[in-house]
Design a protein around this motif. Structure first.
Motif, PDB file in Angstrom:
ATOM      1  N   VAL A 147      62.938  13.327  -0.557  1.00 30.59           N
ATOM      2  CA  VAL A 147      62.692  14.346   0.470  1.00 30.59           C
ATOM      3  C   VAL A 147      61.362  15.047   0.220  1.00 30.59           C
ATOM      4  CG1 VAL A 147      63.523  16.554   1.390  1.00 30.59           C
ATOM      5  CG2 VAL A 147      65.124  14.673   1.014  1.00 30.59           C
ATOM      6  N   LYS A 155      58.648  13.909  -0.781  1.00 32.78           N
ATOM      7  CA  LYS A 155      57.513  13.110  -0.311  1.00 32.78           C
ATOM      8  C   LYS A 155      57.066  13.557   1.075  1.00 32.78           C
ATOM      9  CE  LYS A 155      58.681   9.016  -2.987  1.00 32.78           C
ATOM     10  NZ  LYS A 155      59.121   7.605  -2.935  1.00 32.78           N
ATOM     11  N   SER A 156      57.970  14.172   1.830  1.00 28.02           N
ATOM     12  CA  SER A 156      57.638  14.666   3.170  1.00 28.02           C
ATOM     13  C   SER A 156      56.852  15.973   3.126  1.00 28.02           C
ATOM     14  CB  SER A 156      58.924  14.892   3.978  1.00 28.02           C
ATOM     15  OG  SER A 156      59.633  13.687   4.127  1.00 28.02           O
ATOM     16  N   PHE A 157      56.716  16.554   1.943  1.00 25.02           N
ATOM     17  CA  PHE A 157      56.051  17.851   1.802  1.00 25.02           C
ATOM     18  C   PHE A 157      54.790  17.771   0.951  1.00 25.02           C
ATOM     19  CE2 PHE A 157      60.423  18.843   2.861  1.00 25.02           C
ATOM     20  CZ  PHE A 157      60.280  19.836   3.817  1.00 25.02           C
ATOM     21  N   GLU A 158      54.158  16.598   0.910  1.00 23.62           N
ATOM     22  CA  GLU A 158      52.927  16.462   0.134  1.00 23.62           C
ATOM     23  C   GLU A 158      51.886  17.447   0.665  1.00 23.62           C
ATOM     24  OE1 GLU A 158      51.824  12.360   0.231  1.00 23.62           O
ATOM     25  OE2 GLU A 158      53.453  11.776  -1.105  1.00 23.62           O
TER      26      GLU A 158
END
Length: 84
Positions: free
Chosen positions: A23, A25-28
Motif C-alpha cells: 500500500v 508504494k502508492s504514497f511515494e
C-alpha cells in the motif's frame, strides 16, 4: 503529507507487513514512517503496571500517531475478529 504505517503483527513473515509495504508504494514522495512493532517492546496492559507510569515506547508510539496525517495499518483477522 506524513504517513505512519505498521502491521499489527510481530511475525517476520507476516502477510500484514507485506500488505502495508504494498500500500505504501502508492504514497511515494510523501514522508513515510514504517515501523516494526518488535521495536516497541511493551508489556500487556496491567492496572498494576500503569501505576508506575507508561513505558517510553508507548509514548513514542502515541507521538508517531499524533504527528501523522495518515495512519496505515494492517491487522490480523482470525475467526472474524481481531487479535488483541
Amino acid at each position: 503529507m506524513k504517513i505512519f504505517a505498521f502491521a499489527g503483527s510481530n511475525s517476520s513473515t507476516s502477510i500484514n507487513k507485506q500488505l502495508v509495504k504494498f500500500v505504501l508504494k502508492s504514497f511515494e514522495g510523501h514522508e513515510i514512517n514504517l515501523i516494526d512493532l518488535n521495536d516497541y517492546n511493551m508489556p500487556v496492559f496491567s492496572v498494576d503496571l500503569e501505576k508506575n507510569g507508561f513505558p517510553q515506547e508507548a509514548q513514542l508510539f502515541l507521538d508517531h500517531i499524533a504527528s501523522s496525517d495518515i495512519i496505515i495499518c494492517s491487522l490480523a483477522e482470525n475467526n472474524r475478529s481481531y487479535s488483541v
